[in-house]
Design a protein around this motif. Structure first.
Motif, short mmCIF file in Angstrom:
data_model
loop_
_atom_site.label_atom_id
_atom_site.label_comp_id
_atom_site.label_asym_id
_atom_site.label_seq_id
_atom_site.Cartn_x
_atom_site.Cartn_y
_atom_site.Cartn_z
N ARG A 77 0.87 -1.17 0.00
CA ARG A 77 0.00 0.00 0.00
C ARG A 77 0.91 1.22 0.00
O ARG A 77 1.58 1.49 1.00
CB ARG A 77 -0.89 -0.01 1.24
N VAL A 78 0.92 1.92 -1.12
CA VAL A 78 1.83 3.05 -1.28
C VAL A 78 1.03 4.34 -1.39
O VAL A 78 0.09 4.43 -2.19
CB VAL A 78 2.71 2.87 -2.54
N ALA A 79 1.40 5.33 -0.58
CA ALA A 79 0.75 6.65 -0.62
C ALA A 79 1.76 7.70 -1.08
O ALA A 79 2.89 7.74 -0.59
CB ALA A 79 0.23 7.02 0.76
N LEU A 80 1.35 8.53 -2.04
CA LEU A 80 2.22 9.59 -2.57
C LEU A 80 1.64 10.96 -2.21
O LEU A 80 0.43 11.17 -2.33
CB LEU A 80 2.36 9.45 -4.08
N ILE A 81 2.50 11.85 -1.76
CA ILE A 81 2.09 13.21 -1.37
C ILE A 81 2.92 14.22 -2.15
O ILE A 81 4.15 14.09 -2.22
CB ILE A 81 2.33 13.45 0.14
N THR A 82 2.28 15.24 -2.74
CA THR A 82 3.03 16.39 -3.28
C THR A 82 2.98 17.51 -2.23
O THR A 82 2.07 17.56 -1.40
CB THR A 82 2.46 16.90 -4.61
N GLY A 83 3.97 18.40 -2.27
CA GLY A 83 4.04 19.44 -1.23
C GLY A 83 4.28 18.83 0.13
O GLY A 83 3.84 19.36 1.15
N ALA A 84 5.04 17.72 0.15
CA ALA A 84 5.18 16.93 1.38
C ALA A 84 6.06 17.60 2.42
O ALA A 84 6.03 17.22 3.59
CB ALA A 84 5.73 15.54 1.06
N ALA A 85 6.89 18.59 2.02
CA ALA A 85 7.74 19.28 3.00
C ALA A 85 6.99 20.41 3.69
O ALA A 85 7.48 20.98 4.65
CB ALA A 85 8.99 19.83 2.31
N GLY A 86 5.80 20.76 3.22
CA GLY A 86 5.02 21.84 3.81
C GLY A 86 4.31 21.38 5.07
O GLY A 86 4.37 20.21 5.47
N ASP A 87 3.62 22.32 5.71
CA ASP A 87 3.01 22.04 7.01
C ASP A 87 1.95 20.93 6.92
O ASP A 87 1.96 19.97 7.70
CB ASP A 87 2.36 23.32 7.55
N ILE A 88 1.03 21.05 5.97
CA ILE A 88 -0.04 20.06 5.86
C ILE A 88 0.51 18.75 5.28
O ILE A 88 0.12 17.66 5.70
CB ILE A 88 -1.19 20.64 5.01
N GLY A 89 1.46 18.86 4.35
CA GLY A 89 2.09 17.66 3.79
C GLY A 89 2.79 16.83 4.85
O GLY A 89 2.65 15.61 4.90
N GLN A 90 3.55 17.50 5.70
CA GLN A 90 4.27 16.77 6.76
C GLN A 90 3.30 16.10 7.74
O GLN A 90 3.49 14.95 8.13
CB GLN A 90 5.16 17.73 7.56
N ALA A 91 2.27 16.84 8.13
CA ALA A 91 1.30 16.26 9.08
C ALA A 91 0.59 15.07 8.45
O ALA A 91 0.32 14.07 9.13
CB ALA A 91 0.29 17.34 9.49
N THR A 92 0.31 15.16 7.15
CA THR A 92 -0.39 14.05 6.49
C THR A 92 0.55 12.85 6.34
O THR A 92 0.10 11.70 6.49
CB THR A 92 -0.93 14.51 5.12
N ALA A 93 1.83 13.10 6.09
CA ALA A 93 2.79 11.99 6.02
C ALA A 93 2.79 11.23 7.35
O ALA A 93 2.79 9.98 7.38
CB ALA A 93 4.18 12.52 5.70
N GLN A 94 2.76 11.97 8.45
CA GLN A 94 2.76 11.31 9.77
C GLN A 94 1.49 10.49 9.97
O GLN A 94 1.53 9.36 10.46
CB GLN A 94 2.85 12.35 10.89
#
Ligand SMILES: NC(=O)c1ccc[n+]([C@@H]2O[C@H](COP(=O)([O-])OP(=O)(O)OC[C@H]3O[C@@H](n4cnc5c(N)ncnc54)[C@H](O)[C@@H]3O)[C@@H](O)[C@H]2O)c1
Length: 258
Positions: free
Chosen positions: A6-23
């Protein structure tokens, strides 16, 4: 046969919402593909831990295709995609708004989101995989924010894009939704919005950032800004099977504001 990852990809991952979503997605057990603009490479590396990363400009369709292909080879086809990269642009009345800046905002927020969604959707369809895509829209795209005409137009376009793509991709079992945060803080966008609205010389906000912050929070029935983690929780839900009958919708994460 090995289980499909199960692979999830995020763009803008270094930003505030991107980082929180990665976690949030890591906590849900997703293998992460974290991506951002080349100018954010250092910030991405600092926040990504041992996750797979790539840098590309979402307005570059060739680079977007290459990165999603490399993700598929390295980790597997991403079946959860958070189309999140975005820029605010200048804060200026529309009759003074620099058109070059408007073009850039629309290019990143609309065509960038369109390209990421289209390429990621095609990768899932071609692989015969079902999945879920969430795009970052904004309450500015729902209600229209003063001094933010290009941004508001871009986020309204994202909501339209999601509603159309949801219909196109539903037969393949791919859900597409938007999230619309209002004021999220603390963080770069909150600080920027407060400072830029104060400097915009408009009748809607004072010219003191501290007063503007109070004015903005006064527009929110819950009387506070939301946190990146509160956005991430909704995104994680929409990307999960718990939202299996939710598609083509825009979820407002706005503390009751309209
Ligand atoms: N923070 C808020 O108050 C708020 C409210 C509503 C909507 N949003 C939306 O949520 C998303 C994330 O916001 P955030 O607060 O985390 O902002 P942020 O500025 O912290 O993160 C945005 C990320 O997008 C990346 N990016 C910008 N242009 C890019 C490009 N051309 N190619 C690739 N990456 C690019 C930036 O490098 C950055 O890491 C954005 O789309 C934003 O418009 C934010």
């Amino acid at each position: 046969m090995a289980p499909t990852r199960r692979v999830a990809l995020i763009t803008g991952a270094a930003g505030d919402i991107g980082q929180a979503t990665a976690q949030a997605l890591a906590a849900d057990g997703w293998a992460l593909a974290l991506t951002d603009h080349p100018s954010a490479e250092t910030a991405l590396a600092a926040s990504a831990g041992d996750a797979w990363t790539a840098t590309f400009d979402v307005t570059d369709d060739g680079a977007t295709r290459r990165a999603i292909g490399e993700c598929a080879s390295a980790l597997g086809v991403p079946t959860a995609v958070f189309v999140n990269a975005g820029v605010q642009g200048p804060f200026t009345r529309i009759d003074r708004y620099p058109l070059e800046a408007a073009r850039r905002v629309l290019d990143v927020n609309v065509l960038g989101a369109y390209t990421t969604l289209a390429v990621a959707g095609a990768a899932m369809v071609d692989a015969g995989r079902t999945g879920s895509i969430v795009c970052s829209a904004s309450m500015a795209g729902v209600g229209g924010a003063p001094n933010m005409s290009a941004y508001s137009a871009s986020k309204a376009a994202v909501i339209g894009l999601v509603k159309s793509a949801a219909k196109d991709l539903a037969p393949a079992g791919i859900r597409v939704n938007a999230v619309s945060p209002a004021f999220i803080g603390p963080g770069a966008m909150w600080d920027n919005q407060v400072a830029m609205q104060a400097a915009a010389d408009s009748p809607y906000y004072a010219d003191e950032p501290a007063t503007v912050a109070t004015q903005m929070l006064g527009m929110i029935p819950l009387r506070r800004y939301g946190s990146p983690a509160e956005v991430a929780a909704v995104v994680a839900f929409l990307l999960s099977d718990a939202a299996s009958y939710v598609t083509g919708t825009n979820v407002e994460i706005a503390g009751g504001s309209v």
